[in-house]
Design a protein around this motif. Structure first.
Motif, PDB file in Angstrom:
ATOM      1  N   ASP A 118      -2.759  -8.072   3.187  1.00 10.12           N
ATOM      2  CA  ASP A 118      -3.998  -7.390   2.560  1.00 10.12           C
ATOM      3  C   ASP A 118      -4.812  -6.823   3.398  1.00 10.12           C
TER       4      ASP A 118
ATOM      5  N   ALA B 282      -3.741  -3.593   4.824  1.00 11.41           N
ATOM      6  CA  ALA B 282      -3.684  -2.436   3.791  1.00 11.41           C
ATOM      7  C   ALA B 282      -5.249  -1.905   3.705  1.00 11.41           C
ATOM      8  N   ILE B 283      -6.099  -3.005   3.645  1.00  9.64           N
ATOM      9  CA  ILE B 283      -7.343  -2.453   3.707  1.00  9.64           C
ATOM     10  C   ILE B 283      -8.046  -1.556   4.834  1.00  9.64           C
TER      11      ILE B 283
ATOM     12  N   LYS C 244      -5.642   0.430   6.647  1.00  8.89           N
ATOM     13  CA  LYS C 244      -5.287   1.572   6.461  1.00  8.89           C
ATOM     14  C   LYS C 244      -5.917   2.457   5.678  1.00  8.89           C
ATOM     15  N   THR C 245      -6.422   1.942   4.457  1.00 12.58           N
ATOM     16  CA  THR C 245      -7.287   2.658   3.295  1.00 12.58           C
ATOM     17  C   THR C 245      -8.657   3.034   3.963  1.00 12.58           C
TER      18      THR C 245
ATOM     19  N   GLU D  16      -9.267   3.512   7.018  1.00 14.67           N
ATOM     20  CA  GLU D  16      -8.921   4.736   7.933  1.00 14.67           C
ATOM     21  C   GLU D  16      -8.748   6.114   7.191  1.00 14.67           C
ATOM     22  N   THR D  17      -8.116   6.003   5.943  1.00  9.79           N
ATOM     23  CA  THR D  17      -7.770   7.141   5.227  1.00  9.79           C
ATOM     24  C   THR D  17      -9.057   7.683   4.849  1.00  9.79           C
ATOM     25  N   ILE D  18      -9.926   6.930   4.201  1.00  9.41           N
ATOM     26  CA  ILE D  18     -11.289   7.267   3.752  1.00  9.41           C
ATOM     27  C   ILE D  18     -12.052   7.973   4.929  1.00  9.41           C
TER      28      ILE D  18
ATOM     29  N   ILE E 238     -11.419  11.185  -2.243  1.00  8.80           N
ATOM     30  CA  ILE E 238     -11.422   9.658  -1.991  1.00  8.80           C
ATOM     31  C   ILE E 238     -11.541   8.841  -3.061  1.00  8.80           C
TER      32      ILE E 238
ATOM     33  N   PRO F 220      -8.233   6.358  -2.991  1.00 13.78           N
ATOM     34  CA  PRO F 220      -8.083   5.389  -1.916  1.00 13.78           C
ATOM     35  C   PRO F 220      -9.374   4.389  -2.132  1.00 13.78           C
TER      36      PRO F 220
ATOM     37  N   GLU G  42      -8.303   2.012  -4.706  1.00 13.57           N
ATOM     38  CA  GLU G  42      -7.204   1.088  -4.003  1.00 13.57           C
ATOM     39  C   GLU G  42      -7.745   0.025  -2.898  1.00 13.57           C
ATOM     40  N   LEU G  43      -9.063   0.614  -2.386  1.00 13.25           N
ATOM     41  CA  LEU G  43      -9.698  -0.467  -1.824  1.00 13.25           C
ATOM     42  C   LEU G  43     -10.363  -1.576  -2.242  1.00 13.25           C
TER      43      LEU G  43
END
Length: 375
Positions: free
Chosen positions: A210, A213-214, A216-217, A219-221, A256, A259, A262-263
């Motif tokens: 988890d 995954a947080i 990576k999310t 970083e995407t945002i 955004i 993501p 998802e966050l």
């Protein structure tokens, strides 16, 4: 209601019952939640638990009624582990109560659960609990149920009942019992100490996933935010109309939104895993504490190492997430389009902060135990 793990037996007559439960703060100002909690749980003790015990010649004692001088934490642990009988008020899933209850379950000694309607924690909802409501008539009924439970237990022996979920089987089976020799189907299938460590470690592995995954999310945002900032600077230097800048902000908000959602979802899952594992991890740490360092084995050391490593990673991630959350809070003033994604981001930061604080408590105890192994 009754959760010992030892075989059914004729018990010695207990003279003292240690009562664990929320206590509140008797010195808090009137009307505060802490003072109300104190008054409520003192009433449950004085009107329900103590009279039921007295009916059978048993003296009920709470932590704030321990008369001997000394370290109160040590005294409480000794009462929890060594008392012939414990009654636990599990209302609201108070963390201290759940930790103490986990230690008690490890001992396999008789334990009676009581709790207020609608306030039972999920972790132990499968264990029969004497429930009460605050009305006087309901309190009287709860007292009678405790009296009956004590009467049956003292007469026939307290019925063994497997504690819930990861707390089950933390005490190795008695090799002299029929179940240990293969004569009991439940004994054959019930988990042992290594099984429970494995189950907890699986949950910790899922929490690690988890966190990844947080990260990576986030970083995407962050990448999308940098792109938006660059675009906004270009529009500003070009002296473009406000409508064009607002359209760019709307595009950014839309980019955004997924993501950010998802966050929030993953952070919620992380927090739920934390709440689910908390009592089991604390109980496992309690078991390690009462086991001599030279008898703990490699699995205990690995478990402590995993807790410490997770905390280090989580603290780094929390620092980044907190900075990110503060930046997001500033963005909401730019445009209404950003309100929904910023709300999701802020919720995720709040959930992660609370969960990682709990993880830090695990790690602090793990570090102290690891130090005791090396010294």
């Amino acid at each position: 209601m009754i959760a010992p793990q030892a075989p059914r037996r004729e018990p010695a007559q207990p003279r003292v019952c240690f009562v664990i439960g929320p206590i509140g703060d008797q010195y808090a100002a009137h009307g505060t939640p802490e003072r109300e909690a104190y008054e409520h749980h003192l009433g449950i003790f004085e009107q329900v638990i103590a009279p039921a015990c007295e009916r059978h010649g048993i003296t009920a004692v709470r932590a704030d009624g321990i008369a001997h001088a000394g370290d109160i934490n040590e005294q409480i642990c000794r009462h929890v582990v060594e008392s012939d009988l414990v009654i636990a008020d599990v209302s609201g899933g108070n963390p201290n109560v759940m930790y103490e209850l986990g230690l008690r379950h490890i001992t396999g000694r008789p334990t009676i659960h009581v709790g207020e309607y609608g306030q039972l924690p999920f972790d132990i909802a499968s264990i029969r609990t004497i429930r009460y409501q605050r009305a006087r008539s309901h309190l009287a009924n709860a007292r009678k149920e405790i009296e009956n439970a004590l009467e049956v237990g003292l007469r026939d022996g307290f019925e063994p009942l497997t504690p819930a979920r990861v707390l089950r089987g933390l005490q190795p089976a008695d090799r002299s019992s029929p179940s240990a020799e293969g004569g009991d189907a439940e004994g054959e299938s019930s988990p042992g100490l290594l099984d429970d460590f494995a189950a907890i470690e699986d949950g910790l592995d899922e929490m690690t996933a988890d966190m990844e995954a947080i990260t990576k999310t986030v970083e995407t945002i962050g990448a999308l935010t940098e792109e938006s900032n660059t675009e906004m600077l270009e529009l500003t230097h070009a002296n473009t109309p406000i409508s064009a800048r607002l359209a760019a902000v709307a595009r950014y908000a839309q980019s955004i939104s997924v993501p950010a959602g998802e966050l929030s979802t993953v952070a919620g899952t992380f927090a739920e895993r934390m709440a689910t594992l908390d009592s089991g991890v604390r109980a496992a740490l309690g078991l390690i504490e009462v086991t001599p360092p030279d008898e703990r084995g490699e699995e205990a050391e690995e478990f402590l190492g995993q807790l410490m490593a997770m905390d280090e990673s989580a603290q780094e991630g929390l620092e980044q997430l907190s900075i990110f959350g503060a930046s997001a809070a500033d963005m909401v003033r730019v445009s209404r389009h950003l309100r929904k994604p910023v709300k999701d981001i802020s919720a995720a930061v709040k959930q992660m902060t609370s969960a990682i604080t709990c993880m830090g408590e695990w790690a602090n105890r793990a570090r102290a135990l690891a130090q005791s192994i090396t010294t």
